[in-house]
Design a protein around this motif. Structure first.
Motif, mmCIF file in Angstrom:
data_model
loop_
_atom_site.group_PDB
_atom_site.id
_atom_site.type_symbol
_atom_site.label_atom_id
_atom_site.label_comp_id
_atom_site.label_asym_id
_atom_site.label_seq_id
_atom_site.Cartn_x
_atom_site.Cartn_y
_atom_site.Cartn_z
ATOM 1 N N SER A 65 53.079 31.717 50.395
ATOM 2 C CA SER A 65 52.667 33.141 50.081
ATOM 3 C C SER A 65 53.073 33.477 48.734
ATOM 4 O O SER A 65 52.453 34.360 48.306
ATOM 5 C CB SER A 65 54.088 33.764 50.839
ATOM 6 N N TRP A 105 49.273 33.263 47.758
ATOM 7 C CA TRP A 105 48.322 34.622 48.117
ATOM 8 C C TRP A 105 49.012 35.728 47.323
ATOM 9 O O TRP A 105 48.213 36.761 46.969
ATOM 10 C CB TRP A 105 48.592 34.909 49.526
ATOM 11 N N SER A 163 47.751 35.818 43.589
ATOM 12 C CA SER A 163 46.207 35.838 43.796
ATOM 13 C C SER A 163 45.865 37.473 43.969
ATOM 14 O O SER A 163 44.877 38.029 43.317
ATOM 15 C CB SER A 163 45.534 35.080 45.048
ATOM 16 N N ARG A 164 46.775 38.042 44.769
ATOM 17 C CA ARG A 164 46.604 39.464 45.037
ATOM 18 C C ARG A 164 46.670 40.251 43.623
ATOM 19 O O ARG A 164 46.118 41.067 43.235
ATOM 20 C CB ARG A 164 47.561 39.858 46.023
ATOM 21 N N ASN A 207 53.564 35.838 54.885
ATOM 22 C CA ASN A 207 52.261 34.944 54.605
ATOM 23 C C ASN A 207 51.035 35.480 55.243
ATOM 24 O O ASN A 207 49.976 35.535 54.452
ATOM 25 C CB ASN A 207 52.649 33.448 55.297
ATOM 26 N N PHE A 236 47.958 37.149 52.968
ATOM 27 C CA PHE A 236 46.514 36.634 53.058
ATOM 28 C C PHE A 236 45.472 37.624 53.242
ATOM 29 O O PHE A 236 44.611 37.808 52.656
ATOM 30 C CB PHE A 236 46.682 35.693 54.058
ATOM 31 N N SER A 262 42.749 39.232 50.652
ATOM 32 C CA SER A 262 41.199 39.192 51.150
ATOM 33 C C SER A 262 40.618 40.539 51.267
ATOM 34 O O SER A 262 39.628 40.539 50.808
ATOM 35 C CB SER A 262 41.212 38.793 52.881
ATOM 36 N N TYR A 303 40.518 29.986 46.451
ATOM 37 C CA TYR A 303 40.846 30.731 47.628
ATOM 38 C C TYR A 303 40.590 29.761 48.837
ATOM 39 O O TYR A 303 41.470 29.662 49.804
ATOM 40 C CB TYR A 303 40.172 32.000 47.758
ATOM 41 N N ASN A 357 47.079 25.943 53.236
ATOM 42 C CA ASN A 357 47.924 26.665 54.229
ATOM 43 C C ASN A 357 47.646 26.140 55.511
ATOM 44 O O ASN A 357 48.770 25.939 56.332
ATOM 45 C CB ASN A 357 47.295 28.226 54.209
#
Length: 441
Positions: A343, A346, A349-350, A398, A402, A406, A424, A431
């Protein structure tokens, strides 16, 4: 060849220098954090740690109400012309809002004392309010270091704060009978140092008679207001899981298991977050987004590889981690830590993809997306916590992280941002491995 390499690195010299300084500082902070975890697990029960985390979970939402989105507007408006009036205005607003809200909360506590004292003692309540005041009074002062890319001084102050915090916590936890009170006192001492030190270092930026015009204030509020909902969603997104675990899990101990696993992964997040902070400042200070996008792609790849390596190491040395870091008392936190690592990937990354939209002022659309996935996260948390306790909260988060990442990635591609998808896919593979490991062990 030497001149060629030097020429290629020259545009990134200051950026790499800032990242290096912050990374070195965070390596020290990571070491300090690792030392503290065995103290927590040996001297503090999951119940006491759960109560502390549950109370402190309210702080982020109170911070967002106090800020009204102003804190998240500092980068954009101050960096546009280095107008000190923005810093002075936001600092005064934060202090006024904090004192007003603290007074209201104190009044409510006293009026409901007969009931409130069974959940939180008066002394703990006052310490929590004091932490709230010091934290909000330090926000702008702390941000000034980053705004002027004075990361050496910022790192030094941060390390000293953590040294004071961890030293205080160790001594207080070891010698005080009331471990919950010890946790609050240790944190209060370190925040008091941070407030006075940052005030001393940066008072030149917060003094004088600089004032904003009515037009500037209106523009600031128009940009900041959508960020209030983004910030509130951030609280529900990142912190509400603790409260929901406290409400729907089998016992308050489950909050403690989640808390110790979060402390373990936060140690790793310190280093990753430092790069993101420097990158964010650079993105707000330049229009050369394609060049910075290249740096961002490399950062995400580094992040994916680091998380993957850490996850495999965490699993490979499971017995050592449980014996020396978690102990039998907190063994239930081990599988939670596995999914928290994912998590973390993600979420980071976000945040980085999100920067591409924030620098263009697209706060409204980002806020709407954030609110949607916050509601989704809350819904998933409810059902998964009922079935899997604290582990269920991490599974739900999580999934939400994600899907959120996305959607932003799809939007960035639609706007022709050249994003490398390899990190990614690496994250997805790692994951899936984590899920299969948990399912069959």
């Amino acid at each position: 060849m030497k001149n060629f390499i030097k020429g290629r690195l020259q545009p990134y010299k200051k950026f790499l220098g800032n990242v290096s300084v912050v990374l070195v500082a965070n390596v020290i902070k990571i070491a300090l954090g690792v030392v503290l975890i065995p103290i927590y697990v040996r001297y503090i029960t999951p119940g006491d740690l759960g109560k502390f985390d549950l109370i402190m979970s309210a702080v982020p939402i109170l911070n967002q109400i106090i800020s009204m989105g102003l804190t998240n507007s500092i980068n954009k408006f101050y960096l546009a012309g280095h107008n000190r009036a923005y810093l002075v205005y936001i600092q005064k607003k934060l202090v006024r809002h904090t004192l007003l809200l603290s007074g209201m909360l104190l009044l409510i506590y006293l009026l409901t004392y007969t009931y409130s004292r069974h959940f939180i003692s008066f002394s703990i309540f006052l310490l929590a309010l004091s932490l709230l005041v010091l934290e909000n009074a330090s926000v702008v002062q702390l941000r000034i270091y980053a705004l002027h890319e004075n990361f050496k001084r910022s790192s030094t102050v941060s390390i000293v704060k953590d040294l004071i915090r961890y030293t205080s916590l160790i001594l207080l936890v070891l010698f005080m009978e009331d471990k919950l009170l010890a946790l609050f006192l240790g944190n209060l001492v370190s925040w008091a140092y941070l407030f006075f030190q940052t005030r001393k270092d940066n008072k030149v930026y917060l003094g004088g008679s600089a004032k904003l015009t009515e037009e500037q204030i209106a523009e600031l509020k128009a940009y900041a207001f959508p960020l209030l909902f983004l910030g509130l969603s951030g609280f529900f997104y990142l912190s509400l899981d603790r409260i929901m675990v406290g409400m729907f899990a089998d016992s308050i101990d489950q909050v403690g298991y989640l808390g110790i696993a979060q402390r373990f992964t936060t140690v790793l997040a310190l280093g990753l977050g430092s790069i993101g902070t420097v990158l964010g400042i650079r993105m707000f200070k330049t229009d050369n987004l394609p060049e910075l996008l290249k740096i961002q792609n490399r950062y995400i790849l580094f992040l994916a590889l680091l998380i993957t390596a850490t996850l495999f190491g965490y699993i490979l040395f499971k017995k050592w981690v449980i014996h020396f870091l978690l102990t039998d008392r907190y063994e239930a936190a081990f599988p939670i830590g596995i999914l928290l690592l994912m998590s973390l990937f993600w979420n980071k990354s976000r945040e980085n993809v999100e920067y591409l939209f924030l620098v263009k002022g697209e706060t409204a659309v980002i806020s709407k997306i954030f609110v949607f996935f916050t509601l989704l996260n809350m819904t998933l948390n409810y059902f998964f916590i009922l079935k899997y306790n604290a582990l269920g909260a991490v599974i739900a988060t999580n999934i939400a992280f994600f899907l959120h990442m996305s959607v932003l990635l799809f939007m960035a591609h639609r706007e022709n941002h050249k994003i490398n998808l390899l990190p990614y896919w690496t994250g997805i593979g790692t994951n899936l491995f984590a899920v299969f490991y948990l399912a069959y062990t």
